[in-house]
Design a protein around this motif. Sequence first.
Motif, PDB file in Angstrom:
ATOM      1  N   SER A   1      46.570 -23.290 -38.627  1.00 60.53           N
ATOM      2  CA  SER A   1      45.178 -23.748 -38.627  1.00 60.53           C
ATOM      3  C   SER A   1      45.095 -25.258 -38.807  1.00 60.53           C
ATOM      4  O   SER A   1      44.278 -25.928 -38.171  1.00 60.53           O
ATOM      5  N   MET A   2      45.954 -25.809 -39.670  1.00 64.20           N
ATOM      6  CA  MET A   2      45.983 -27.258 -39.874  1.00 64.20           C
ATOM      7  C   MET A   2      46.411 -27.970 -38.590  1.00 64.20           C
ATOM      8  O   MET A   2      45.830 -28.995 -38.204  1.00 64.20           O
ATOM      9  N   ALA A   3      47.420 -27.414 -37.928  1.00 60.81           N
ATOM     10  CA  ALA A   3      47.892 -28.003 -36.675  1.00 60.81           C
ATOM     11  C   ALA A   3      46.795 -27.970 -35.621  1.00 60.81           C
ATOM     12  O   ALA A   3      46.630 -28.919 -34.842  1.00 60.81           O
ATOM     13  N   LEU A   4      46.027 -26.897 -35.609  1.00 59.42           N
ATOM     14  CA  LEU A   4      44.933 -26.778 -34.646  1.00 59.42           C
ATOM     15  C   LEU A   4      43.897 -27.867 -34.849  1.00 59.42           C
ATOM     16  O   LEU A   4      43.434 -28.492 -33.887  1.00 59.42           O
ATOM     17  N   ILE A   5      43.538 -28.119 -36.084  1.00 55.98           N
ATOM     18  CA  ILE A   5      42.543 -29.158 -36.373  1.00 55.98           C
ATOM     19  C   ILE A   5      43.101 -30.534 -36.027  1.00 55.98           C
ATOM     20  O   ILE A   5      42.458 -31.345 -35.358  1.00 55.98           O
ATOM     21  N   GLY A   6      44.322 -30.795 -36.462  1.00 55.62           N
ATOM     22  CA  GLY A   6      44.924 -32.106 -36.233  1.00 55.62           C
ATOM     23  C   GLY A   6      45.154 -32.415 -34.773  1.00 55.62           C
ATOM     24  O   GLY A   6      45.055 -33.565 -34.344  1.00 55.62           O
TER      25      GLY A   6
ATOM     26  N   ASN B   1      38.635 -24.312 -25.744  1.00 55.98           N
ATOM     27  CA  ASN B   1      39.935 -23.886 -26.261  1.00 55.98           C
ATOM     28  C   ASN B   1      39.979 -24.003 -27.778  1.00 55.98           C
ATOM     29  O   ASN B   1      40.597 -23.185 -28.467  1.00 55.98           O
ATOM     30  N   TYR B   2      39.333 -25.038 -28.272  1.00 60.40           N
ATOM     31  CA  TYR B   2      39.265 -25.233 -29.715  1.00 60.40           C
ATOM     32  C   TYR B   2      38.466 -24.110 -30.362  1.00 60.40           C
ATOM     33  O   TYR B   2      38.876 -23.534 -31.375  1.00 60.40           O
ATOM     34  N   ALA B   3      37.306 -23.817 -29.763  1.00 60.86           N
ATOM     35  CA  ALA B   3      36.470 -22.732 -30.281  1.00 60.86           C
ATOM     36  C   ALA B   3      37.222 -21.408 -30.241  1.00 60.86           C
ATOM     37  O   ALA B   3      37.091 -20.571 -31.151  1.00 60.86           O
ATOM     38  N   TYR B   4      37.996 -21.212 -29.197  1.00 58.74           N
ATOM     39  CA  TYR B   4      38.792 -19.992 -29.057  1.00 58.74           C
ATOM     40  C   TYR B   4      39.708 -19.797 -30.263  1.00 58.74           C
ATOM     41  O   TYR B   4      39.747 -18.732 -30.877  1.00 58.74           O
ATOM     42  N   ASN B   5      40.424 -20.841 -30.609  1.00 52.38           N
ATOM     43  CA  ASN B   5      41.340 -20.756 -31.747  1.00 52.38           C
ATOM     44  C   ASN B   5      40.590 -20.669 -33.079  1.00 52.38           C
ATOM     45  O   ASN B   5      41.013 -19.962 -34.001  1.00 52.38           O
ATOM     46  N   LEU B   6      39.479 -21.393 -33.170  1.00 47.34           N
ATOM     47  CA  LEU B   6      38.707 -21.363 -34.407  1.00 47.34           C
ATOM     48  C   LEU B   6      38.122 -19.974 -34.685  1.00 47.34           C
ATOM     49  O   LEU B   6      38.176 -19.480 -35.806  1.00 47.34           O
ATOM     50  N   VAL B   7      37.593 -19.352 -33.645  1.00 46.55           N
ATOM     51  CA  VAL B   7      37.022 -18.025 -33.831  1.00 46.55           C
ATOM     52  C   VAL B   7      38.125 -17.015 -34.154  1.00 46.55           C
ATOM     53  O   VAL B   7      37.937 -16.120 -34.986  1.00 46.55           O
TER      54      VAL B   7
ATOM     55  N   MET C   1      39.480 -21.354 -18.875  1.00 45.02           N
ATOM     56  CA  MET C   1      39.126 -21.376 -20.289  1.00 45.02           C
ATOM     57  C   MET C   1      38.092 -20.315 -20.623  1.00 45.02           C
ATOM     58  O   MET C   1      38.241 -19.562 -21.589  1.00 45.02           O
ATOM     59  N   TRP C   2      37.023 -20.221 -19.810  1.00 48.17           N
ATOM     60  CA  TRP C   2      35.924 -19.304 -20.125  1.00 48.17           C
ATOM     61  C   TRP C   2      36.357 -17.844 -20.020  1.00 48.17           C
ATOM     62  O   TRP C   2      35.942 -17.013 -20.839  1.00 48.17           O
ATOM     63  N   VAL C   3      37.161 -17.521 -19.033  1.00 52.85           N
ATOM     64  CA  VAL C   3      37.631 -16.137 -18.906  1.00 52.85           C
ATOM     65  C   VAL C   3      38.487 -15.757 -20.108  1.00 52.85           C
ATOM     66  O   VAL C   3      38.328 -14.666 -20.677  1.00 52.85           O
ATOM     67  N   ARG C   4      39.390 -16.642 -20.514  1.00 49.11           N
ATOM     68  CA  ARG C   4      40.242 -16.331 -21.664  1.00 49.11           C
ATOM     69  C   ARG C   4      39.411 -16.172 -22.938  1.00 49.11           C
ATOM     70  O   ARG C   4      39.630 -15.242 -23.724  1.00 49.11           O
ATOM     71  N   LEU C   5      38.469 -17.082 -23.147  1.00 48.19           N
ATOM     72  CA  LEU C   5      37.658 -17.039 -24.364  1.00 48.19           C
ATOM     73  C   LEU C   5      36.782 -15.788 -24.414  1.00 48.19           C
ATOM     74  O   LEU C   5      36.814 -15.028 -25.389  1.00 48.19           O
TER      75      LEU C   5
END
Length: 414
Positions: A260-265, A35-41, A165-169
């Motif tokens: 993006s900051m909220a995602l990292i935190g 999920n993190y990778a999803y948002n990061l990408v 998770m994998w299907v969404r990503l």
Amino acid sequence: MYSVTNELAKPVQLRAYFTPVRIFLISTMLVNGGNYAYNLVLGRVLTPSQFAEAGILVTLLLAFSFLAMTFQIVSAKYSIELEGIDKVAFRQWITKISLWAGGILSLLVMLASGSISEFFHIDNTWALPTFSLALPLYFLMSVKRGFLQGTEKFVELSTSYQTEMWVRLLMTFALIFLLDGEATTWVSLAIVASVLVGYQMTGKTSKVSMSSARFEQSQLVWRFFLLTAAYECAQIIINYSDIIMVKHYFDSHQAGLYTSMALIGRMIYFVTWMVVMILIPRIVKLRKEGKAFKTQLLQYILVISVFSIGIASFAFFFPNLIVLTLFGEAYMAIAPYLWLYAFATMLFALSNVFVYYFLSIDQYLPVYIAIFMGLMQVVLIYFFHESLVQVIYVQIFNLNILLVVQVLFFVRKA
């Protein structure tokens, strides 16, 4: 002979090590990472403005997942406490309620999609109606996950989370890279598809008529249900009111930076979910058996504290490295404030574990306190939002009070 015996023992030792709980912990870390990778990408391939718009759909999904979590927690708790025909009747009752709740929310989102899009500056008119289709199934899925959680079928539960998770990503980025169109369109379609697959992977439900068994303890469960729902709403407010209000008060570029900051935190907060998922059935089961359970909470609090302090410290000493690695040069403005947001998240993550602990043992005052502090956060941000860092300071102030009160209540009851 010794070597043969030793080799035969290895698979047995591996099976003994990979218990269902450990499999679930590993799986949850992978899901959180995915999920993190999803948002990061998304942040990497989209501009801050585009990311802010697509991020609203992801934020809405997470917000509704908290409401759906009410059904999962209630299902988990009473799948342990109830037995026989009462358990069957409860499952029919909670399934029916979840279907109604998901259906009504889906209809409301669909009808209000124009107003919601205008409020959040979403240009794609089809994104929200498409997204709303996932809600009824998501709530039904949460009930089934709750029974898997309560009966400690952690392998099956892990499979459901993994596939969702994998299907969404994979579907999101396949559509974004292969086809033209608005990113929000592909995000919404991938959300619907992932929920459908995640639901299928929770296993089959026994085909029993909804009216075949009357649930006699509905009044008792309703009390717990409504309190849990109220706290989940408070979590939505505490977790996402800052993003939503920043999206409203600030321009799209700043809102994208803040998202993006909220995602990292929030890496800290997402990791605590695996603790909560294991803590609730453990506490309820130990309490039912008349065994000591307070030490379980303290062990989990210690683990979360060590992890949270480590993340916040890394964000303090290496903010530029984190931002450059995860998002890139366009997001460097958030680097000085990253550790502050991580610290705020740590306060809430610790407080959250205390509240779920108290819910498990039917102590409801901490829930009321959390709801009040959630509303206070909205009020404070409403009055104090001159800059992004001021929004963070408001949360630190509010969440620090919440955690101190929860700790004092625990000490008093210990």
